[in-house]
Design an enzyme around this catalytic site. Structure first.
Site, PDB file in Angstrom:
ATOM      1  N   ARG A 105     -22.103  28.266 -81.669  1.00 56.75           N
ATOM      2  CA  ARG A 105     -20.875  27.472 -81.709  1.00 56.75           C
ATOM      3  C   ARG A 105     -19.975  27.891 -82.864  1.00 56.75           C
ATOM      4  O   ARG A 105     -18.886  27.352 -83.015  1.00 56.75           O
ATOM      5  CB  ARG A 105     -21.232  26.003 -81.898  1.00 56.75           C
ATOM      6  CG  ARG A 105     -21.182  25.162 -80.612  1.00 56.75           C
ATOM      7  CD  ARG A 105     -21.680  23.795 -81.017  1.00 56.75           C
ATOM      8  NE  ARG A 105     -21.277  22.688 -80.216  1.00 56.75           N
ATOM      9  CZ  ARG A 105     -22.027  22.139 -79.262  1.00 56.75           C
ATOM     10  NH1 ARG A 105     -23.141  22.712 -78.909  1.00 56.75           N
ATOM     11  NH2 ARG A 105     -21.621  21.048 -78.651  1.00 56.75           N
ATOM     12  N   ARG A 164     -24.078   8.057 -73.661  1.00 56.45           N
ATOM     13  CA  ARG A 164     -24.428   8.910 -74.798  1.00 56.45           C
ATOM     14  C   ARG A 164     -23.693   8.415 -76.034  1.00 56.45           C
ATOM     15  O   ARG A 164     -22.499   8.141 -75.980  1.00 56.45           O
ATOM     16  CB  ARG A 164     -24.005  10.360 -74.499  1.00 56.45           C
ATOM     17  CG  ARG A 164     -25.171  11.302 -74.373  1.00 56.45           C
ATOM     18  CD  ARG A 164     -24.717  12.701 -74.035  1.00 56.45           C
ATOM     19  NE  ARG A 164     -24.032  13.354 -75.139  1.00 56.45           N
ATOM     20  CZ  ARG A 164     -23.831  14.661 -75.184  1.00 56.45           C
ATOM     21  NH1 ARG A 164     -24.250  15.427 -74.190  1.00 56.45           N
ATOM     22  NH2 ARG A 164     -23.201  15.203 -76.184  1.00 56.45           N
ATOM     23  N   ARG A 201     -18.374  10.295 -68.333  1.00 55.34           N
ATOM     24  CA  ARG A 201     -19.785  10.498 -68.669  1.00 55.34           C
ATOM     25  C   ARG A 201     -20.248   9.424 -69.654  1.00 55.34           C
ATOM     26  O   ARG A 201     -21.385   8.954 -69.594  1.00 55.34           O
ATOM     27  CB  ARG A 201     -19.987  11.893 -69.277  1.00 55.34           C
ATOM     28  CG  ARG A 201     -21.449  12.213 -69.561  1.00 55.34           C
ATOM     29  CD  ARG A 201     -21.647  13.672 -69.896  1.00 55.34           C
ATOM     30  NE  ARG A 201     -21.353  13.961 -71.289  1.00 55.34           N
ATOM     31  CZ  ARG A 201     -21.335  15.187 -71.807  1.00 55.34           C
ATOM     32  NH1 ARG A 201     -21.538  16.235 -71.037  1.00 55.34           N
ATOM     33  NH2 ARG A 201     -21.087  15.375 -73.076  1.00 55.34           N
ATOM     34  N   LYS A 260     -21.464  22.762 -68.816  1.00 55.50           N
ATOM     35  CA  LYS A 260     -22.472  23.744 -69.265  1.00 55.50           C
ATOM     36  C   LYS A 260     -23.902  23.268 -68.989  1.00 55.50           C
ATOM     37  O   LYS A 260     -24.711  24.020 -68.479  1.00 55.50           O
ATOM     38  CB  LYS A 260     -22.383  23.963 -70.785  1.00 55.50           C
ATOM     39  CG  LYS A 260     -21.293  24.888 -71.233  1.00 55.50           C
ATOM     40  CD  LYS A 260     -21.484  25.315 -72.690  1.00 55.50           C
ATOM     41  CE  LYS A 260     -21.716  24.169 -73.650  1.00 55.50           C
ATOM     42  NZ  LYS A 260     -20.554  23.272 -73.824  1.00 55.50           N
ATOM     43  N   ARG A 274     -14.968  16.235 -81.301  1.00 54.41           N
ATOM     44  CA  ARG A 274     -15.719  17.353 -80.699  1.00 54.41           C
ATOM     45  C   ARG A 274     -14.779  18.390 -80.104  1.00 54.41           C
ATOM     46  O   ARG A 274     -15.027  19.587 -80.166  1.00 54.41           O
ATOM     47  CB  ARG A 274     -16.706  16.814 -79.659  1.00 54.41           C
ATOM     48  CG  ARG A 274     -17.981  16.298 -80.349  1.00 54.41           C
ATOM     49  CD  ARG A 274     -18.732  15.310 -79.508  1.00 54.41           C
ATOM     50  NE  ARG A 274     -19.198  15.843 -78.256  1.00 54.41           N
ATOM     51  CZ  ARG A 274     -19.389  15.103 -77.167  1.00 54.41           C
ATOM     52  NH1 ARG A 274     -19.134  13.817 -77.184  1.00 54.41           N
ATOM     53  NH2 ARG A 274     -19.831  15.653 -76.072  1.00 54.41           N
TER      54      ARG A 274
HETATM   55  P1  AMP Z   1     -24.020  19.016 -77.124  1.00 49.00           P
HETATM   56  O1  AMP Z   1     -25.057  18.255 -76.375  1.00 49.00           O
HETATM   57  O2  AMP Z   1     -24.159  20.504 -76.929  1.00 49.00           O
HETATM   58  O3  AMP Z   1     -22.621  18.545 -76.867  1.00 49.00           O
HETATM   59  O4  AMP Z   1     -24.300  18.765 -78.679  1.00 49.00           O
HETATM   60  C1  AMP Z   1     -24.272  17.462 -79.243  1.00 49.00           C
HETATM   61  C2  AMP Z   1     -24.144  17.552 -80.754  1.00 49.00           C
HETATM   62  O5  AMP Z   1     -25.266  18.277 -81.318  1.00 49.00           O
HETATM   63  C3  AMP Z   1     -22.920  18.301 -81.273  1.00 49.00           C
HETATM   64  O6  AMP Z   1     -21.776  17.480 -81.317  1.00 49.00           O
HETATM   65  C4  AMP Z   1     -23.392  18.723 -82.658  1.00 49.00           C
HETATM   66  O7  AMP Z   1     -23.362  17.646 -83.574  1.00 49.00           O
HETATM   67  C5  AMP Z   1     -24.852  19.075 -82.404  1.00 49.00           C
HETATM   68  N1  AMP Z   1     -24.987  20.516 -82.012  1.00 49.00           N
HETATM   69  C6  AMP Z   1     -25.385  20.998 -80.800  1.00 49.00           C
HETATM   70  N2  AMP Z   1     -25.384  22.340 -80.795  1.00 49.00           N
HETATM   71  C7  AMP Z   1     -25.008  22.735 -82.034  1.00 49.00           C
HETATM   72  C8  AMP Z   1     -24.805  23.990 -82.657  1.00 49.00           C
HETATM   73  N3  AMP Z   1     -24.989  25.151 -81.998  1.00 49.00           N
HETATM   74  N4  AMP Z   1     -24.395  24.009 -83.955  1.00 49.00           N
HETATM   75  C9  AMP Z   1     -24.200  22.862 -84.640  1.00 49.00           C
HETATM   76  N5  AMP Z   1     -24.346  21.644 -84.100  1.00 49.00           N
HETATM   77  C10 AMP Z   1     -24.753  21.556 -82.809  1.00 49.00           C
END
Ligand code: AMP
Length: 191
Positions: free
Chosen positions: A89, A134, A128, A14, A145
Site C-alpha cells: 500500500r 465493519r 457494506r 479486491k 481511507r
Molecule cells: P483492508 O481490509 O485492506 O481495507 O484494511 C483495513 C485496515 O488495515 C486499513 O485501513 C489499515 O489500517 C490496515 N492495513 C491493511 N493492509 C495494510 C497495509 N498493507 N499497510 C498498512 N496498513 C494496512
C-alpha cells in the site's frame, strides 16, 4: 511461483475477487487487512498495535506490516505463490515486497488494477457498512481511507506501470465478469 498483486481502491471489490481467484487458481489469498483483523480478534500484541491505526483508517506502520507479510509468505501453503490483497500500500512496502520475493527466488507475475469510479466506491462502502458492520466502515473513516489511498497507494499504479506489470480491469461490471477479466489477465501474464 505465481505472485499476483491485486490493486484497487477501498470498495473496488479486491477482497471478493481475491477469494474467487483463490478458488479458481488454487493460490492462497494473503489479505493484510484480514490478517490484522484476525490479530485484533485474538488480542495479540500485533492486533493491539494495529488497532488504533485501523480504527482511524490510517496505515499500520510499514515495518510491522512487512514483518507480518514475510511470516505469512514463508508458510508452506504459499510455496507456489500467493494472491496479495491490500499489500503493498506504500512505495516502501512495494520495495520491501520486491526484496522479499527475491529472497524466495520469485517475482510478481502481474498487477491487475480493479478500476472503479470514486463516487461508486463511496456508495459501495457505505452500503457494506450497513451489511457487515465493519468498525472502520463509517463515513469519516471511509473518507480517511480514500485520502490515504490517493496519497500513499495510488502512486504504486505508476510504479508498477513503469515495471510493465500493471493491467487495468473494469471493476464496474458484475462480480463474475470482473473475475473472468482477472483470470484472462493472469493467464496472459503466464504466457
Ligand atoms: P483492508 O481490509 O485492506 O481495507 O484494511 C483495513 C485496515 O488495515 C486499513 O485501513 C489499515 O489500517 C490496515 N492495513 C491493511 N493492509 C495494510 C497495509 N498493507 N499497510 C498498512 N496498513 C494496512
Amino acid at each position: 511461483m505465481t505472485y499476483i498483486v491485486l490493486m484497487g481502491a477501498p470498495g473496488a471489490g479486491k477482497g471478493t475477487q481475491a477469494k474467487m481467484l483463490e478458488k479458481n487458481l488454487g493460490l492462497p489469498q494473503v489479505a493484510t487487512g484480514d490478517l490484522f483483523r484476525h490479530n485484533l480478534k485474538n488480542q495479540t500484541e500485533l492486533g493491539r498495535l494495529a488497532q488504533s491505526y485501523m480504527d482511524r483508517g490510517e496505515l499500520v506502520p510499514d515495518s510491522v506490516t512487512v514483518d507480518m507479510v514475510r511470516d505469512r509468505l514463508s508458510q508452506a501453503d504459499c510455496d507456489g505463490g500467493a494472491i496479495l490483497d491490500g499489500f503493498p500500500r506504500t512505495l516502501s512496502q512495494a520495495e520491501a515486497l520486491h526484496d522479499l520475493l527475491g529472497e524466495f527466488g520469485g517475482r510478481i507475475s502481474v498487477v491487475p488494477h480493479i478500476h472503479v469510479d470514486q463516487d461508486v466506491l463511496v456508495a459501495r462502502l457505505l452500503k457494506r457498512a450497513e451489511i457487515e458492520g465493519r468498525a472502520d466502515d463509517n463515513e469519516e473513516t471511509i473518507r480517511t481511507r480514500m485520502k490515504v489511498y490517493q496519497e500513499q497507494t495510488a502512486p504504486l499504479l505508476d510504479y508498477y506501470q513503469g515495471k510493465g506489470l500493471l493491467v487495468e480491469v473494469n471493476g464496474e461490471q458484475s462480480i463474475d465478469e470482473v473475475q473472468q477479466d482477472l483470470l484472462l489477465v493472469i493467464q496472459e501474464s503466464a504466457v
